[in-house]
Design a protein around this motif. Sequence first.
Motif, short mmCIF file in Angstrom:
data_model
loop_
_atom_site.label_atom_id
_atom_site.label_comp_id
_atom_site.label_asym_id
_atom_site.label_seq_id
_atom_site.Cartn_x
_atom_site.Cartn_y
_atom_site.Cartn_z
N ARG A 28 -4.33 -2.83 -3.41
CA ARG A 28 -2.84 -3.30 -3.05
C ARG A 28 -2.36 -3.25 -4.51
O ARG A 28 -2.95 -3.47 -5.51
CB ARG A 28 -2.86 -4.46 -2.62
N ASP B 56 3.01 -2.66 5.76
CA ASP B 56 2.38 -2.33 6.88
C ASP B 56 3.17 -2.61 8.05
O ASP B 56 2.40 -3.63 8.69
CB ASP B 56 0.94 -2.47 6.71
N LYS C 225 -2.66 -7.98 6.02
CA LYS C 225 -1.75 -6.83 6.14
C LYS C 225 -0.89 -6.71 4.86
O LYS C 225 -0.46 -7.67 4.47
CB LYS C 225 -1.26 -6.74 7.31
N LYS D 296 -10.09 -1.85 0.49
CA LYS D 296 -8.65 -2.24 0.43
C LYS D 296 -8.28 -2.33 -1.01
O LYS D 296 -9.05 -2.71 -1.78
CB LYS D 296 -8.32 -3.37 1.18
N GLU E 200 -5.43 2.50 6.64
CA GLU E 200 -5.97 1.75 5.58
C GLU E 200 -7.57 1.64 5.73
O GLU E 200 -7.83 0.92 7.05
CB GLU E 200 -5.25 0.32 5.15
N THR F 6 -5.95 -8.65 -1.24
CA THR F 6 -6.14 -7.68 -0.13
C THR F 6 -6.52 -8.20 1.04
O THR F 6 -6.49 -7.22 1.97
CB THR F 6 -7.31 -6.55 -0.41
N LYS G 238 -11.92 0.40 4.95
CA LYS G 238 -12.42 -0.73 4.86
C LYS G 238 -12.18 -1.28 3.37
O LYS G 238 -12.22 -2.61 2.94
CB LYS G 238 -13.91 -0.68 5.38
N TRP H 153 -0.41 5.52 3.62
CA TRP H 153 -1.81 4.73 4.10
C TRP H 153 -1.53 3.83 5.18
O TRP H 153 -2.58 3.38 6.00
CB TRP H 153 -2.23 3.92 2.81
N ILE I 298 0.83 -1.09 -0.04
CA ILE I 298 0.02 0.01 0.01
C ILE I 298 0.75 1.31 -0.08
O ILE I 298 2.05 1.26 0.42
CB ILE I 298 -0.80 0.10 1.31
#
Length: 211
Positions: A145, A199, A195, A143, A139, A192, A141, A135, A131
Amino acid sequence: MNEALCSILCDQDHWSFDPYVCKFIKFNKNGTGELWCVKDLTYIFAVNLERKSILQPKSDEVTETAETKTTANGKPQLLGKLNLEITLNSSVANSLTEGVPNWPSPNERYLSKAAFRTRFFTATIEKGNFIPDHWVGHEGKIKQRWGLRLLFDKSPYPTREGLKSPDEDPISVDHLEEMATFLARRLPDSETRGKAMNDDSFAGYRGSCSL
């Protein structure tokens, strides 16, 4: 020059710092490209660039491709590194002026002559599940990637010396010197879950508590 890695670099439509605003870098196979900085309908600059790849020692050459499977340990896979020579020029980005040959060139409003000096970079390309850096810890809801990450050893955006008013809006709020990581190749929704590899936040917060 590592042809496989240069192909990955240039095959993407663009490498985005932020997918929701026009802050991205683009490389073409003919050695040209573009660097954009447009935010909230505010045109700051969008310039053309020239790029040269400097020969890497054979020991540093990439052997993987962008199609290689991600490593099983959940960490990004290094595809390789490139040494790049990049020179910005003051002309408005070609993709912005297509069909409008008399487009005005406002890039010098914010950029000084120092912005157009040749600079040298080391660029690392990784494959994984990413991401945008800003973000991390935020992040939502919905998502999204990306599968490729381009990391410069320093931001390809102009330094403070190359900005006419670095402490005034709209430049001051952008922190261009921190924009050194870009993403490409949007992944399907099935990728997605969990994590992102970059992140490092915990329960919505980035960083750790010190005792």
